[in-house]
Design a protein around this motif. Structure first.
Motif, PDB file in Angstrom:
ATOM      1  N   GLU A 114       2.921   9.018 -11.844  1.00  0.00           N
ATOM      2  CA  GLU A 114       4.124   8.104 -11.680  1.00  0.00           C
ATOM      3  C   GLU A 114       3.903   6.881 -12.809  1.00  0.00           C
ATOM      4  OE1 GLU A 114       3.381   9.829  -7.653  1.00  0.00           O
ATOM      5  OE2 GLU A 114       2.096   9.079  -9.215  1.00  0.00           O
ATOM      6  N   ALA A 115       2.731   6.625 -13.266  1.00  0.00           N
ATOM      7  CA  ALA A 115       2.587   5.609 -14.143  1.00  0.00           C
ATOM      8  C   ALA A 115       3.418   5.587 -15.440  1.00  0.00           C
ATOM      9  CB  ALA A 115       1.011   5.169 -14.247  1.00  0.00           C
ATOM     10  N   ALA A 116       3.793   7.035 -15.914  1.00  0.00           N
ATOM     11  CA  ALA A 116       4.225   7.365 -17.088  1.00  0.00           C
ATOM     12  C   ALA A 116       5.739   7.086 -17.035  1.00  0.00           C
ATOM     13  CB  ALA A 116       4.121   8.869 -17.394  1.00  0.00           C
ATOM     14  N   ARG A 117       6.445   6.847 -15.989  1.00  0.00           N
ATOM     15  CA  ARG A 117       7.987   6.561 -15.755  1.00  0.00           C
ATOM     16  C   ARG A 117       8.037   5.133 -15.774  1.00  0.00           C
ATOM     17  NH1 ARG A 117       7.565   9.755 -10.271  1.00  0.00           N
ATOM     18  NH2 ARG A 117       7.304  12.099 -11.290  1.00  0.00           N
ATOM     19  N   LEU A 118       9.145   4.843 -16.356  1.00  0.00           N
ATOM     20  CA  LEU A 118       9.751   3.379 -16.643  1.00  0.00           C
ATOM     21  C   LEU A 118       9.754   2.549 -15.104  1.00  0.00           C
ATOM     22  CD1 LEU A 118      10.976   1.430 -18.478  1.00  0.00           C
ATOM     23  CD2 LEU A 118      13.034   2.346 -17.967  1.00  0.00           C
ATOM     24  N   PHE A 119      10.226   3.381 -14.074  1.00  0.00           N
ATOM     25  CA  PHE A 119      10.094   2.851 -12.705  1.00  0.00           C
ATOM     26  C   PHE A 119       9.252   3.693 -11.970  1.00  0.00           C
ATOM     27  CE2 PHE A 119      14.071   1.042 -14.951  1.00  0.00           C
ATOM     28  CZ  PHE A 119      13.932  -0.256 -14.608  1.00  0.00           C
ATOM     29  N   SER A 120       7.932   3.263 -11.600  1.00  0.00           N
ATOM     30  CA  SER A 120       7.067   4.093 -11.073  1.00  0.00           C
ATOM     31  C   SER A 120       7.225   4.042  -9.559  1.00  0.00           C
ATOM     32  CB  SER A 120       5.697   3.627 -11.224  1.00  0.00           C
ATOM     33  OG  SER A 120       5.363   3.568 -12.805  1.00  0.00           O
ATOM     34  N   GLU A 121       7.629   5.270  -8.727  1.00  0.00           N
ATOM     35  CA  GLU A 121       7.935   4.919  -7.647  1.00  0.00           C
ATOM     36  C   GLU A 121       6.772   5.532  -6.811  1.00  0.00           C
ATOM     37  OE1 GLU A 121      11.859   6.844  -6.615  1.00  0.00           O
ATOM     38  OE2 GLU A 121      12.498   6.331  -8.492  1.00  0.00           O
ATOM     39  N   PHE A 122       6.436   5.253  -5.569  1.00  0.00           N
ATOM     40  CA  PHE A 122       5.638   5.575  -4.730  1.00  0.00           C
ATOM     41  C   PHE A 122       5.947   5.620  -3.150  1.00  0.00           C
ATOM     42  CE2 PHE A 122       3.323   3.766  -8.236  1.00  0.00           C
ATOM     43  CZ  PHE A 122       2.303   4.663  -8.764  1.00  0.00           C
ATOM     44  N   ILE A 146       0.926  -1.156  -0.074  1.00  0.00           N
ATOM     45  CA  ILE A 146       0.079   0.087  -0.142  1.00  0.00           C
ATOM     46  C   ILE A 146       0.916   1.196   0.063  1.00  0.00           C
ATOM     47  CG2 ILE A 146      -1.992   1.137   1.214  1.00  0.00           C
ATOM     48  CD1 ILE A 146      -2.325  -1.533   2.671  1.00  0.00           C
ATOM     49  N   SER A 147       0.739   2.234  -1.107  1.00  0.00           N
ATOM     50  CA  SER A 147       1.571   3.240  -1.229  1.00  0.00           C
ATOM     51  C   SER A 147       0.681   4.488  -1.735  1.00  0.00           C
ATOM     52  CB  SER A 147       2.628   3.014  -2.160  1.00  0.00           C
ATOM     53  OG  SER A 147       1.792   2.456  -3.382  1.00  0.00           O
ATOM     54  N   VAL A 148       1.426   5.596  -1.624  1.00  0.00           N
ATOM     55  CA  VAL A 148       0.821   6.991  -1.946  1.00  0.00           C
ATOM     56  C   VAL A 148       1.412   7.429  -2.784  1.00  0.00           C
ATOM     57  CG1 VAL A 148       0.008   9.141  -0.733  1.00  0.00           C
ATOM     58  CG2 VAL A 148      -0.030   7.146   0.613  1.00  0.00           C
ATOM     59  N   ALA A 149       0.706   7.982  -3.990  1.00  0.00           N
ATOM     60  CA  ALA A 149       1.273   8.899  -5.142  1.00  0.00           C
ATOM     61  C   ALA A 149       1.308  10.368  -4.721  1.00  0.00           C
ATOM     62  CB  ALA A 149       0.254   8.820  -6.142  1.00  0.00           C
ATOM     63  N   THR A 150       1.910  11.053  -5.531  1.00  0.00           N
ATOM     64  CA  THR A 150       2.429  12.514  -5.003  1.00  0.00           C
ATOM     65  C   THR A 150       1.138  13.173  -5.021  1.00  0.00           C
ATOM     66  OG1 THR A 150       2.840  12.769  -7.363  1.00  0.00           O
ATOM     67  CG2 THR A 150       4.607  12.546  -6.065  1.00  0.00           C
ATOM     68  N   ASP A 151       0.066  12.852  -5.873  1.00  0.00           N
ATOM     69  CA  ASP A 151      -1.324  13.576  -5.583  1.00  0.00           C
ATOM     70  C   ASP A 151      -2.171  13.011  -4.423  1.00  0.00           C
ATOM     71  OD1 ASP A 151      -2.380  11.346  -6.289  1.00  0.00           O
ATOM     72  OD2 ASP A 151      -3.421  12.110  -8.273  1.00  0.00           O
ATOM     73  N   GLY A 152      -1.674  12.075  -3.848  1.00  0.00           N
ATOM     74  CA  GLY A 152      -2.353  11.617  -2.480  1.00  0.00           C
ATOM     75  C   GLY A 152      -3.111  10.375  -2.927  1.00  0.00           C
ATOM     76  N   THR A 153      -3.202   9.831  -4.073  1.00  0.00           N
ATOM     77  CA  THR A 153      -4.084   8.683  -4.419  1.00  0.00           C
ATOM     78  C   THR A 153      -3.348   7.466  -3.547  1.00  0.00           C
ATOM     79  OG1 THR A 153      -4.645   9.482  -6.407  1.00  0.00           O
ATOM     80  CG2 THR A 153      -4.622   7.089  -6.436  1.00  0.00           C
ATOM     81  N   VAL A 154      -4.123   6.678  -3.093  1.00  0.00           N
ATOM     82  CA  VAL A 154      -3.534   5.485  -2.376  1.00  0.00           C
ATOM     83  C   VAL A 154      -3.575   4.275  -3.695  1.00  0.00           C
ATOM     84  CG1 VAL A 154      -4.248   3.543  -0.808  1.00  0.00           C
ATOM     85  CG2 VAL A 154      -4.486   6.254  -0.119  1.00  0.00           C
ATOM     86  N   VAL A 155      -2.487   3.812  -3.522  1.00  0.00           N
ATOM     87  CA  VAL A 155      -2.335   2.721  -4.498  1.00  0.00           C
ATOM     88  C   VAL A 155      -2.066   1.378  -3.828  1.00  0.00           C
ATOM     89  CG1 VAL A 155      -0.722   1.720  -6.532  1.00  0.00           C
ATOM     90  CG2 VAL A 155      -1.213   4.232  -6.240  1.00  0.00           C
ATOM     91  N   GLU A 156      -2.628   0.381  -4.317  1.00  0.00           N
ATOM     92  CA  GLU A 156      -2.841  -0.929  -3.382  1.00  0.00           C
ATOM     93  C   GLU A 156      -2.524  -2.026  -4.341  1.00  0.00           C
ATOM     94  OE1 GLU A 156      -5.544  -3.311  -0.355  1.00  0.00           O
ATOM     95  OE2 GLU A 156      -6.359  -2.076  -1.811  1.00  0.00           O
ATOM     96  N   VAL A 157      -1.516  -2.865  -4.032  1.00  0.00           N
ATOM     97  CA  VAL A 157      -1.341  -4.048  -4.707  1.00  0.00           C
ATOM     98  C   VAL A 157      -1.721  -5.338  -3.923  1.00  0.00           C
ATOM     99  CG1 VAL A 157       0.444  -5.237  -6.185  1.00  0.00           C
ATOM    100  CG2 VAL A 157       0.672  -2.793  -6.145  1.00  0.00           C
ATOM    101  N   PHE A 158      -2.396  -6.294  -4.486  1.00  0.00           N
ATOM    102  CA  PHE A 158      -2.835  -7.257  -3.705  1.00  0.00           C
ATOM    103  C   PHE A 158      -3.177  -8.480  -4.480  1.00  0.00           C
ATOM    104  CE2 PHE A 158      -6.938  -4.981  -4.127  1.00  0.00           C
ATOM    105  CZ  PHE A 158      -7.918  -6.068  -4.317  1.00  0.00           C
ATOM    106  N   GLU A 159      -3.468  -9.459  -4.138  1.00  0.00           N
ATOM    107  CA  GLU A 159      -3.930 -10.577  -4.724  1.00  0.00           C
ATOM    108  C   GLU A 159      -4.999 -11.584  -4.440  1.00  0.00           C
ATOM    109  OE1 GLU A 159      -1.585 -15.179  -6.309  1.00  0.00           O
ATOM    110  OE2 GLU A 159      -0.934 -13.961  -4.318  1.00  0.00           O
TER     111      GLU A 159
END
Length: 118
Positions: free
Chosen positions: A95-103, A45-58
């Protein structure tokens, strides 16, 4: 044998609802796990620079995703998410436009409540 499905979910907080969203994001996978719908893999669970929460789960499987849509408990949780955020596609984040998206990691819960929440 059915394979798990790794997903990336993004939640843009509604104005003034960031802390509520962070709380929900932390309990999202445990609540899905209680319904038997996700694997034991720990979410990221991470946060983008605009405050959007990004969650990766299975999810356990595609069938589990379909079952979630029929679960009253899961639908109620999704209603909670909709009160505090809007769902956005990962591609809409800068961040999604970058080759390595960082959050940034979602801040951990401290033992001390924030001021005014004692």
């Amino acid at each position: 044998m059915s394979m798990g499905r790794v997903v990336i979910a993004c939640y843009a907080p509604r104005a003034g609802r960031e802390e509520e969203l962070h709380h929900l994001a932390r309990e999202h996978v445990p609540r899905l796990r209680a319904e038997g719908l996700v694997t034991g893999r720990e979410p990221i669970i991470s946060v983008a620079t605009d405050g959007t929460v990004v969650e990766v789960f299975e999810w356990v499987s595609e069938a589990a995703i379909a079952a979630a849509h029929e679960s009253a408990a899961v639908r109620a949780m999704w209603d909670e998410f909709e009160r505090v955020s809007t769902y956005v596609p990962i591609g809409s984040l800068t961040e999604a436009a970058r080759l390595f998206s960082e959050f940034a990691p979602l801040p951990s819960v401290s033992a001390t409540p924030p001021p005014g929440h004692e």
